[in-house]
Design an enzyme around this catalytic site. Structure first.
Site, PDB file in Angstrom:
ATOM      1  N   ARG A 145      19.770  45.711 -13.099  1.00  0.00           N
ATOM      2  CA  ARG A 145      20.948  44.848 -13.246  1.00  0.00           C
ATOM      3  C   ARG A 145      22.055  45.228 -12.280  1.00  0.00           C
ATOM      4  O   ARG A 145      23.081  44.566 -12.205  1.00  0.00           O
ATOM      5  CB  ARG A 145      21.493  44.923 -14.689  1.00  0.00           C
ATOM      6  CG  ARG A 145      20.548  44.369 -15.732  1.00  0.00           C
ATOM      7  CD  ARG A 145      21.030  44.668 -17.136  1.00  0.00           C
ATOM      8  NE  ARG A 145      21.937  43.663 -17.628  1.00  0.00           N
ATOM      9  CZ  ARG A 145      21.627  42.756 -18.573  1.00  0.00           C
ATOM     10  NH1 ARG A 145      20.436  42.732 -19.117  1.00  0.00           N
ATOM     11  NH2 ARG A 145      22.517  41.888 -18.972  1.00  0.00           N
ATOM     12  N   TYR A 148      23.867  42.723  -9.853  1.00  0.00           N
ATOM     13  CA  TYR A 148      24.932  41.849 -10.371  1.00  0.00           C
ATOM     14  C   TYR A 148      26.166  42.680 -10.717  1.00  0.00           C
ATOM     15  O   TYR A 148      27.282  42.378 -10.273  1.00  0.00           O
ATOM     16  CB  TYR A 148      24.423  41.120 -11.607  1.00  0.00           C
ATOM     17  CG  TYR A 148      25.377  40.086 -12.162  1.00  0.00           C
ATOM     18  CD1 TYR A 148      25.799  39.015 -11.389  1.00  0.00           C
ATOM     19  CD2 TYR A 148      25.844  40.166 -13.473  1.00  0.00           C
ATOM     20  CE1 TYR A 148      26.665  38.051 -11.904  1.00  0.00           C
ATOM     21  CE2 TYR A 148      26.704  39.204 -13.997  1.00  0.00           C
ATOM     22  CZ  TYR A 148      27.111  38.148 -13.206  1.00  0.00           C
ATOM     23  OH  TYR A 148      27.962  37.194 -13.724  1.00  0.00           O
ATOM     24  N   ASP A 149      25.944  43.745 -11.491  1.00  0.00           N
ATOM     25  CA  ASP A 149      27.078  44.556 -11.964  1.00  0.00           C
ATOM     26  C   ASP A 149      27.897  45.093 -10.782  1.00  0.00           C
ATOM     27  O   ASP A 149      29.119  44.998 -10.757  1.00  0.00           O
ATOM     28  CB  ASP A 149      26.590  45.739 -12.810  1.00  0.00           C
ATOM     29  CG  ASP A 149      25.768  45.300 -14.015  1.00  0.00           C
ATOM     30  OD1 ASP A 149      25.420  44.106 -14.096  1.00  0.00           O
ATOM     31  OD2 ASP A 149      25.458  46.149 -14.872  1.00  0.00           O
ATOM     32  N   ASN A 193      17.205  29.806 -23.881  1.00  0.00           N
ATOM     33  CA  ASN A 193      15.810  30.157 -24.214  1.00  0.00           C
ATOM     34  C   ASN A 193      15.477  29.805 -25.654  1.00  0.00           C
ATOM     35  O   ASN A 193      14.480  29.147 -25.928  1.00  0.00           O
ATOM     36  CB  ASN A 193      15.587  31.666 -24.039  1.00  0.00           C
ATOM     37  CG  ASN A 193      14.944  31.994 -22.705  1.00  0.00           C
ATOM     38  OD1 ASN A 193      14.902  31.164 -21.812  1.00  0.00           O
ATOM     39  ND2 ASN A 193      14.467  33.220 -22.576  1.00  0.00           N
ATOM     40  N   PHE A 194      16.329  30.249 -26.589  1.00  0.00           N
ATOM     41  CA  PHE A 194      16.034  30.022 -28.013  1.00  0.00           C
ATOM     42  C   PHE A 194      16.025  28.527 -28.341  1.00  0.00           C
ATOM     43  O   PHE A 194      15.150  28.049 -29.065  1.00  0.00           O
ATOM     44  CB  PHE A 194      17.047  30.749 -28.905  1.00  0.00           C
ATOM     45  CG  PHE A 194      16.842  32.245 -29.007  1.00  0.00           C
ATOM     46  CD1 PHE A 194      15.759  32.869 -28.404  1.00  0.00           C
ATOM     47  CD2 PHE A 194      17.734  33.038 -29.736  1.00  0.00           C
ATOM     48  CE1 PHE A 194      15.569  34.250 -28.499  1.00  0.00           C
ATOM     49  CE2 PHE A 194      17.552  34.414 -29.842  1.00  0.00           C
ATOM     50  CZ  PHE A 194      16.478  35.022 -29.221  1.00  0.00           C
ATOM     51  N   TYR A 207      13.933  40.001 -27.727  1.00  0.00           N
ATOM     52  CA  TYR A 207      13.616  41.208 -26.968  1.00  0.00           C
ATOM     53  C   TYR A 207      14.076  42.438 -27.767  1.00  0.00           C
ATOM     54  O   TYR A 207      15.176  42.447 -28.323  1.00  0.00           O
ATOM     55  CB  TYR A 207      14.296  41.184 -25.600  1.00  0.00           C
ATOM     56  CG  TYR A 207      13.903  39.999 -24.733  1.00  0.00           C
ATOM     57  CD1 TYR A 207      12.706  39.308 -24.942  1.00  0.00           C
ATOM     58  CD2 TYR A 207      14.719  39.574 -23.688  1.00  0.00           C
ATOM     59  CE1 TYR A 207      12.350  38.224 -24.154  1.00  0.00           C
ATOM     60  CE2 TYR A 207      14.364  38.491 -22.886  1.00  0.00           C
ATOM     61  CZ  TYR A 207      13.186  37.815 -23.135  1.00  0.00           C
ATOM     62  OH  TYR A 207      12.846  36.750 -22.348  1.00  0.00           O
ATOM     63  N   GLN A 212      20.438  44.441 -30.751  1.00  0.00           N
ATOM     64  CA  GLN A 212      21.517  44.434 -29.749  1.00  0.00           C
ATOM     65  C   GLN A 212      22.463  43.264 -30.053  1.00  0.00           C
ATOM     66  O   GLN A 212      22.027  42.248 -30.589  1.00  0.00           O
ATOM     67  CB  GLN A 212      20.954  44.352 -28.314  1.00  0.00           C
ATOM     68  CG  GLN A 212      20.295  43.055 -27.903  1.00  0.00           C
ATOM     69  CD  GLN A 212      18.820  42.970 -28.272  1.00  0.00           C
ATOM     70  OE1 GLN A 212      18.404  43.475 -29.300  1.00  0.00           O
ATOM     71  NE2 GLN A 212      18.018  42.298 -27.462  1.00  0.00           N
ATOM     72  N   PRO A 275      22.204  45.869 -22.240  1.00  0.00           N
ATOM     73  CA  PRO A 275      23.302  46.464 -23.023  1.00  0.00           C
ATOM     74  C   PRO A 275      23.065  46.351 -24.536  1.00  0.00           C
ATOM     75  O   PRO A 275      22.622  45.315 -25.020  1.00  0.00           O
ATOM     76  CB  PRO A 275      24.529  45.650 -22.596  1.00  0.00           C
ATOM     77  CG  PRO A 275      24.181  45.131 -21.235  1.00  0.00           C
ATOM     78  CD  PRO A 275      22.703  44.873 -21.279  1.00  0.00           C
TER      79      PRO A 275
HETATM   80  N1  UDP Z   1      17.265  37.982 -25.121  1.00  0.00           N
HETATM   81  C1  UDP Z   1      16.254  37.810 -26.070  1.00  0.00           C
HETATM   82  N2  UDP Z   1      15.369  36.799 -25.882  1.00  0.00           N
HETATM   83  C2  UDP Z   1      15.418  35.940 -24.821  1.00  0.00           C
HETATM   84  C3  UDP Z   1      16.448  36.124 -23.864  1.00  0.00           C
HETATM   85  C4  UDP Z   1      17.346  37.168 -24.050  1.00  0.00           C
HETATM   86  O1  UDP Z   1      16.171  38.551 -27.050  1.00  0.00           O
HETATM   87  O2  UDP Z   1      14.553  35.050 -24.742  1.00  0.00           O
HETATM   88  C5  UDP Z   1      18.255  39.054 -25.349  1.00  0.00           C
HETATM   89  C6  UDP Z   1      18.479  39.971 -24.140  1.00  0.00           C
HETATM   90  O3  UDP Z   1      17.559  41.041 -24.149  1.00  0.00           O
HETATM   91  C7  UDP Z   1      19.901  40.419 -24.384  1.00  0.00           C
HETATM   92  C8  UDP Z   1      20.558  39.242 -25.080  1.00  0.00           C
HETATM   93  O4  UDP Z   1      19.497  38.440 -25.568  1.00  0.00           O
HETATM   94  O5  UDP Z   1      19.929  41.522 -25.254  1.00  0.00           O
HETATM   95  C9  UDP Z   1      21.436  38.408 -24.164  1.00  0.00           C
HETATM   96  O6  UDP Z   1      20.692  38.118 -23.000  1.00  0.00           O
HETATM   97  P1  UDP Z   1      21.178  37.117 -21.878  1.00  0.00           P
HETATM   98  O7  UDP Z   1      20.064  37.003 -20.888  1.00  0.00           O
HETATM   99  O8  UDP Z   1      21.643  35.852 -22.500  1.00  0.00           O
HETATM  100  O9  UDP Z   1      22.438  37.765 -21.183  1.00  0.00           O
HETATM  101  P2  UDP Z   1      23.110  39.222 -21.092  1.00  0.00           P
HETATM  102  O10 UDP Z   1      24.138  39.228 -22.152  1.00  0.00           O
HETATM  103  O11 UDP Z   1      22.078  40.291 -21.315  1.00  0.00           O
HETATM  104  O12 UDP Z   1      23.667  39.244 -19.727  1.00  0.00           O
END
Ligand code: UDP
Length: 312
Positions: A145, A148-149, A193-194, A207, A212, A275
């Site tokens: 990451r 980007y960061d 995604n969801f 994930y 988280q 994170p």
């Molecule tokens: N995440 C997940 N399933 C997915 C996509 C993301 O569980 O299909 C989780 C991802 O691991 C993270 C959180 O959702 O912990 C937010 O991910 P996102 O890609 O939206 O953005 P981020 O906040 O990590 O930049």
């Protein structure tokens, strides 16, 4: 009085295009730039008819040549979803570094105000919770990451340098997770995604254990905050986001309920450096901008689901 003129980089993106709409509604003329690496023409098609909007297909890592007066440069161009920046790490680093340098150069040349769209990712995997602007962050610069960061951390640093050296009137907005209509259905972020999975009768991919946390802001609240920030003089970074915090598992269950999906949740490995927690401390934004987010997650998700049903 002549209309104010704003240049918006990343104008065909999710937030860039909503910002263009807001500015035009507020009486600005907008010049939009995008190279469509992650932006979409669909997001600005309705604006192409407006006499107050003009568009240049341009890669902001190259010199930006704009004729005439410019009052504001709003630098919103960058891949912003983890999947996008993992796929395009070098363009991401270049958008934050060369792109920010060019956008600042334009602001300097035109004596324009400047705003950088920064991110909660500058805090990395934060050890301070919630995150106030004073927190310096916990970033793995060489991790996946990091592209980007670190590009956004560099972008903040060069913005502050232009403010200190060239006296440019700058703003830095640290944007926390935001969602809503026009977010790309396949951009890999958790909310699209969801929703996509639920509407497509597929299991939702959580994930890790889903413990988280994230705090999700509806786009209209965020854009209102950005507009207020443009017109408020604060040159140090300001957090904007919704402090209501949810685990990813809670989010998955809510999306299943709101879509009436019968499908299940499946667990996939947690991406590297993901994170563990994220929530903005918005004390400053509340006090200075008299702003706070109004749309609850449930309400914003309903709107977003309705939009996805029409557009996917
Ligand atoms: N995440 C997940 N399933 C997915 C996509 C993301 O569980 O299909 C989780 C991802 O691991 C993270 C959180 O959702 O912990 C937010 O991910 P996102 O890609 O939206 O953005 P981020 O906040 O990590 O930049």
């Amino acid at each position: 009085m002549p209309k104010k003129i704003a240049v918006v980089t990343g104008s065909a993106g999710f937030l860039g295009s909503h910002l263009c709409d807001k500015l035009i509604e507020k009486g600005y003329k907008v010049i939009g730039l995008d190279n469509f690496i992650t932006g979409k023409l669909e997001n600005i098609r309705h604006l192409l008819k407006s006499k107050n909007f003009s568009f240049l297909k341009h890669n902001i890592t190259k010199y930006i040549d704009i004729k005439g007066r410019v009052d504001y440069v709003l630098h919103f161009a960058s891949p912003a979803s983890p999947e996008d920046y993992l796929e395009h790490p070098i363009p991401t680093l270049k958008a934050g570094s060369l792109g920010t340098h060019n956008a600042l150069g334009l602001a300097k040349e035109k004596k324009a105000k400047f705003m950088l769209a920064s991110t909660s990712e500058v805090y990395g995997d934060p050890l301070v919770h919630p995150q106030p602007e004073s927190y310096w962050g916990n970033v793995n610069s060489i991790g996946v990451r990091g592209c980007y960061d670190e590009s956004k951390r560099f972008a903040e640093a060069i913005t502050m340098a232009y403010h200190r050296v060239h006296k440019i009137d700058t703003r830095i907005v640290r944007i926390f997770n935001t969602y809503g209509p026009r977010i790309r259905i396949n951009d890999g972020r958790v909310i699209p995604n969801f929703i996509y999975q639920a509407l497509d009768h597929k299991p939702l991919t959580v994930y890790g254990k889903g413990s988280q946390t994230r705090s999700f802001c509806y786009y209209s609240d965020l854009i209102e905050g950005i507009f207020r920030l443009m017109n408020f003089r604060i040159n140090t970074p300001l957090n904007l986001g919704n402090p209501d915090e949810f685990t990813i598992l809670e989010l998955a269950r809510l999306v299943l309920r709101l879509t009436n999906a019968k499908d299940k949740i499946i667990f996939k490995p947690l991406p590297l450096d993901d994170p563990k927690q994220r929530r903005p401390d918005i004390t400053q934004a509340k006090r200075l901008l008299k702003w706070h987010p109004k749309i609850k997650l449930r309400e914003g998700l309903k709107e977003t689901i309705a939009w996805f049903r029409l557009h996917s």
